[in-house]
Structures are given as C-alpha cells and as structure tokens.
Design a protein around this motif. Structure first.
Motif, short mmCIF file in Angstrom:
data_model
loop_
_atom_site.label_atom_id
_atom_site.label_comp_id
_atom_site.label_asym_id
_atom_site.label_seq_id
_atom_site.Cartn_x
_atom_site.Cartn_y
_atom_site.Cartn_z
N VAL A 1 39.84 40.41 37.51
CA VAL A 1 39.42 39.77 38.74
C VAL A 1 40.46 40.10 39.82
O VAL A 1 41.67 40.08 39.57
CB VAL A 1 39.24 38.25 38.55
CG1 VAL A 1 40.50 37.58 38.05
CG2 VAL A 1 38.77 37.58 39.83
N CYS B 1 41.90 34.37 45.09
CA CYS B 1 42.71 33.71 44.07
C CYS B 1 43.04 32.29 44.50
O CYS B 1 42.90 31.93 45.67
CB CYS B 1 43.98 34.51 43.80
SG CYS B 1 45.24 34.34 45.07
N GLU C 1 38.19 29.77 34.19
CA GLU C 1 39.29 30.39 33.47
C GLU C 1 40.41 30.84 34.40
O GLU C 1 41.59 30.67 34.11
CB GLU C 1 38.81 31.61 32.66
CG GLU C 1 39.96 32.24 31.88
CD GLU C 1 39.63 33.61 31.30
OE1 GLU C 1 38.45 33.89 31.07
OE2 GLU C 1 40.58 34.39 31.08
N THR C 2 40.04 31.42 35.53
CA THR C 2 41.06 32.09 36.35
C THR C 2 41.42 31.33 37.61
O THR C 2 42.46 31.59 38.20
CB THR C 2 40.54 33.48 36.81
OG1 THR C 2 39.40 33.29 37.66
CG2 THR C 2 40.16 34.33 35.61
N GLY C 3 40.57 30.42 38.05
CA GLY C 3 40.81 29.74 39.31
C GLY C 3 40.33 30.52 40.52
O GLY C 3 40.38 30.03 41.64
N TYR C 4 39.88 31.73 40.30
CA TYR C 4 39.41 32.55 41.42
C TYR C 4 38.03 32.11 41.87
O TYR C 4 37.17 31.76 41.06
CB TYR C 4 39.30 34.03 41.01
CG TYR C 4 40.58 34.81 41.01
CD1 TYR C 4 41.62 34.48 40.15
CD2 TYR C 4 40.74 35.91 41.86
CE1 TYR C 4 42.80 35.22 40.14
CE2 TYR C 4 41.90 36.66 41.84
CZ TYR C 4 42.93 36.30 40.98
OH TYR C 4 44.07 37.05 40.97
N ASP C 5 37.83 32.21 43.15
CA ASP C 5 36.52 31.99 43.75
C ASP C 5 35.84 33.35 43.82
O ASP C 5 36.16 34.18 44.66
CB ASP C 5 36.74 31.46 45.17
CG ASP C 5 35.65 30.52 45.57
OD1 ASP C 5 34.55 30.61 44.99
OD2 ASP C 5 35.90 29.69 46.45
N VAL C 6 34.92 33.60 42.91
CA VAL C 6 34.38 34.95 42.75
C VAL C 6 33.07 35.11 43.50
O VAL C 6 32.19 34.26 43.43
CB VAL C 6 34.16 35.26 41.26
CG1 VAL C 6 33.47 36.60 41.11
CG2 VAL C 6 35.48 35.24 40.52
N LYS D 1 46.14 40.56 44.34
CA LYS D 1 46.52 40.26 42.96
C LYS D 1 45.38 40.60 42.00
O LYS D 1 44.22 40.48 42.34
CB LYS D 1 46.86 38.77 42.86
CG LYS D 1 47.52 38.38 41.57
CD LYS D 1 48.14 37.00 41.64
CE LYS D 1 47.16 35.94 42.10
NZ LYS D 1 47.64 34.57 41.86
N VAL D 2 45.76 41.04 40.79
CA VAL D 2 44.76 41.32 39.76
C VAL D 2 45.09 40.47 38.54
O VAL D 2 46.23 40.48 38.06
CB VAL D 2 44.78 42.80 39.34
CG1 VAL D 2 43.81 43.05 38.19
CG2 VAL D 2 44.45 43.70 40.52
N ASP D 3 44.14 39.74 38.03
CA ASP D 3 44.33 38.97 36.80
C ASP D 3 43.33 39.39 35.74
O ASP D 3 42.28 39.95 36.04
CB ASP D 3 44.19 37.47 37.08
CG ASP D 3 45.47 36.87 37.64
OD1 ASP D 3 46.55 37.24 37.15
OD2 ASP D 3 45.40 36.05 38.58
N ASP D 4 43.70 39.11 34.50
CA ASP D 4 42.79 39.37 33.39
C ASP D 4 41.74 38.28 33.31
O ASP D 4 41.99 37.13 33.67
CB ASP D 4 43.57 39.37 32.07
CG ASP D 4 44.51 40.55 31.98
OD1 ASP D 4 44.12 41.64 32.44
OD2 ASP D 4 45.61 40.39 31.44
N VAL D 5 40.57 38.67 32.84
CA VAL D 5 39.55 37.69 32.48
C VAL D 5 39.29 37.87 31.00
O VAL D 5 38.76 38.89 30.57
CB VAL D 5 38.25 37.92 33.27
CG1 VAL D 5 37.21 36.87 32.91
CG2 VAL D 5 38.52 37.90 34.76
N CYS E 1 41.89 39.69 43.80
CA CYS E 1 41.91 38.86 45.00
C CYS E 1 41.82 39.74 46.23
O CYS E 1 42.73 40.54 46.49
CB CYS E 1 43.15 37.98 45.06
SG CYS E 1 43.21 37.04 46.61
N VAL F 1 34.10 32.16 34.95
CA VAL F 1 35.24 32.96 35.40
C VAL F 1 36.14 32.10 36.30
O VAL F 1 37.36 32.14 36.19
CB VAL F 1 34.78 34.23 36.15
CG1 VAL F 1 35.95 34.95 36.76
CG2 VAL F 1 34.03 35.15 35.19
#
Lengths: 150, 150
Positions: B89, B136, A120-125, B96-100, B91, A117
């Motif tokens: 996902v 994010c 793909e998104t760059g987010y730190d989850v 912010k909300v992004d698709d995964v 933040c 994840v």
DNA sequence: ATTTCTGCAAATGCTTTGCATTGCA
DNA sequence: TGCAATGCAAAGCATTTGCAGAAAT
C-alpha cells in the motif's frame, strides 16, 4: 454518445486541439502508450506539438479522472483511457501491456476488502492496481523458435 | 539460519562487502527503500560506496531472486527483500510504502487464476503484483489538523 | 591468475521548468 | 480582454556506461 470536446468540457478544463488529440488517441488505442509513444502517434497530424505539452496534458487528464496512469516498472509511465476496473499484464520481453478483463478486479475494489486493508494498515485506500508480469504470446513463440535453432 | 554471506554464496554470485551490505539493509528494513534511500542508510558505515554500485547491486540481487522490485508510480523503483507473497500500500501524500499481509495474495497467485489469465491473454504469467493507493494514517491526521485550522 | 566488481566521472535520456507567444472563453 | 495553454529551449535529475584499479575465487 458524447464527443471528445463535450467530455473535456464536462470536466471543466479548457478545450484545446492538443488535449482533444491526446485524449482521442488514448480512447482509440488499447496499447497503453507512454508519453513518447503518444508523441509519435500525434506527429503526423500535429507536427508542431511538443513533448512538454503531452507531459502537461496527461497530467491534466489524469487529475480530472479521464485517464489512469500505469506504472509497470520500466521507468516511464503508461496511460489508459479505460476507467472501468480492469487489470493489466506486462510482457517483460517486449514491454507490451494488455488489458485483463476477466479477472474480477471489482471484487478487489469491493468495499469490504478495502475495509480489511484499512483495518490492517490504517491507510485510507482509494485505488487498487493489479499487475501480471510475464511473456506475451509473440515473445513466447520467438523464444521457442530460437531454442529450436531456427 | 543462513548468514547473508551464505545466502549470496548459495546464489552463486561473488560475495562482496557491498552486496552483503545492500542485502542486509533490505533484510532489516520494511520501508521499501529506493536506491537513494539505500545509499543514505549505507553512508555512515560505507562512506566510499557509490550510487552506481547500488544500482548494479540491486539489479544482481533482483536477477537471482533475492529481492523484488516495486513500481509505485513515482519514477524510481523500490526494493523489498520479502519474497513471500504479499501486497503493498502506497501513500500518495508522503510516498511511504507498507506491506499488506492479510489479504490473501496467494489466492491471486493460485495456478488456477494464472491459467485464467493465460487463457484470456495468451501471456505466460509468472509474477503478480497488487498495489493499493491511498493515504497513510499520519497524512490523514495532518490533513484533518490542517482542515481544523491548526 | 583470472575474472568480476567497485568507484569515479562522464554521458545519457527522460521529465520539468521558465517564459514569450498564442489561443480559448 | 484576461487568463490559461502551448512550444521552445534550457535546466534538472535519475540512471547508465566505460574504464582503471581493487578484490574475490
């Protein structure tokens, strides 16, 4: 086995009767109550406790990681003292929330998936939540009954 | 390729400029706006449109299955015109909300899994939502910058 | 022509806030 | 004793509601 008091103390927050009461309620129930439901459950034993205190208390308990917050899309938030990975199922008719134990959410919280994840998104989850939406057994029965004309 | 108007007509709801506008916004964006954000985006072109209409419109679009509702725990709800299975996902810093896309949510929506959940809980499950929570890329950078004292 | 939708404004209801008092450490 | 938490009431917001006029079928 730690007492509620010991658990709060270990989190380095001030121990008050209100905090013990709220956390204790959440430990005992599996109904994932919202603030109003907690308030109603506490009323008999703590008639002076105010709603504002419960709002503040769940915030504190969440921040120290003793409870988790669920957002099932009904406006308010729900609270759960079970920290171990598990997912939830929400009844769109009556609003009930139940735990789903069996599905291996730990697999979803696997470091490999979180890496994917992130790639793909760059987010730190850090947290994963899995929700199922549908109809609970009781509400399913009611609808059948209605359909049969009873 | 259907026009917005055709899509609404196919769903058998009255076609109005407001509904076309709201759905069109949601089709074009991938920012998962909430009601207020939709309102702001529409303001330049539809200065007379009221917030109440947007609330009512997203309800209608959701009921006919043209959009889905996301509940990321910030109070309000977010809307998404992408119906195909995918997860989200969020933040926790900037909202912010992004698709995964990559994670195979279709696997989660597999009939076998839904059966397993039904067997365990008794719920008749129709929808699955998977949320990741974290930070994010932009917010991660900002924190690093701050940490360096800049 | 009928039915439904829109826009406005008021009402509702949940959540937060400010502050004096109380209670924990 | 000092600082933090509680309880109350008021304030703040987001969302819903009711209804008259407008628009869609």
């Amino acid at each position: 086995m730690q007492t509620i008091e010991e658990i709060l103390r270990a989190k380095k927050i001030k121990v008050t009767p209100q905090r013990m009461a709220v956390y204790s309620i959440l430990k005992k129930t599996d109904s994932h109550p919202n603030v109003e439901m907690i308030y109603q459950k506490l009323k008999p034993d703590y008639p002076a406790m105010s709603l504002a205190t419960i709002y503040k208390t769940v915030d504190v308990l969440k921040k120290v990681g003793l409870i988790q917050e669920l957002s099932v899309g009904e406006g308010g938030l729900r609270y759960d003292a079970k920290i171990r990975p598990h997912s939830h199922v929400y009844c769109e008719i009556c609003g009930k929330v139940d735990d789903v134990e069996q599905y291996p959410l730990n697999e979803l919280q696997d470091r490999f998936l979180l890496e994917k994840v992130k790639n793909e998104t760059g987010y730190d989850v850090s947290i994963v939540q899995l929700y199922f939406f549908g109809k609970c057994p009781q509400c399913s029965i009611n609808k059948e009954t209605k359909a049969r004309g009873a």
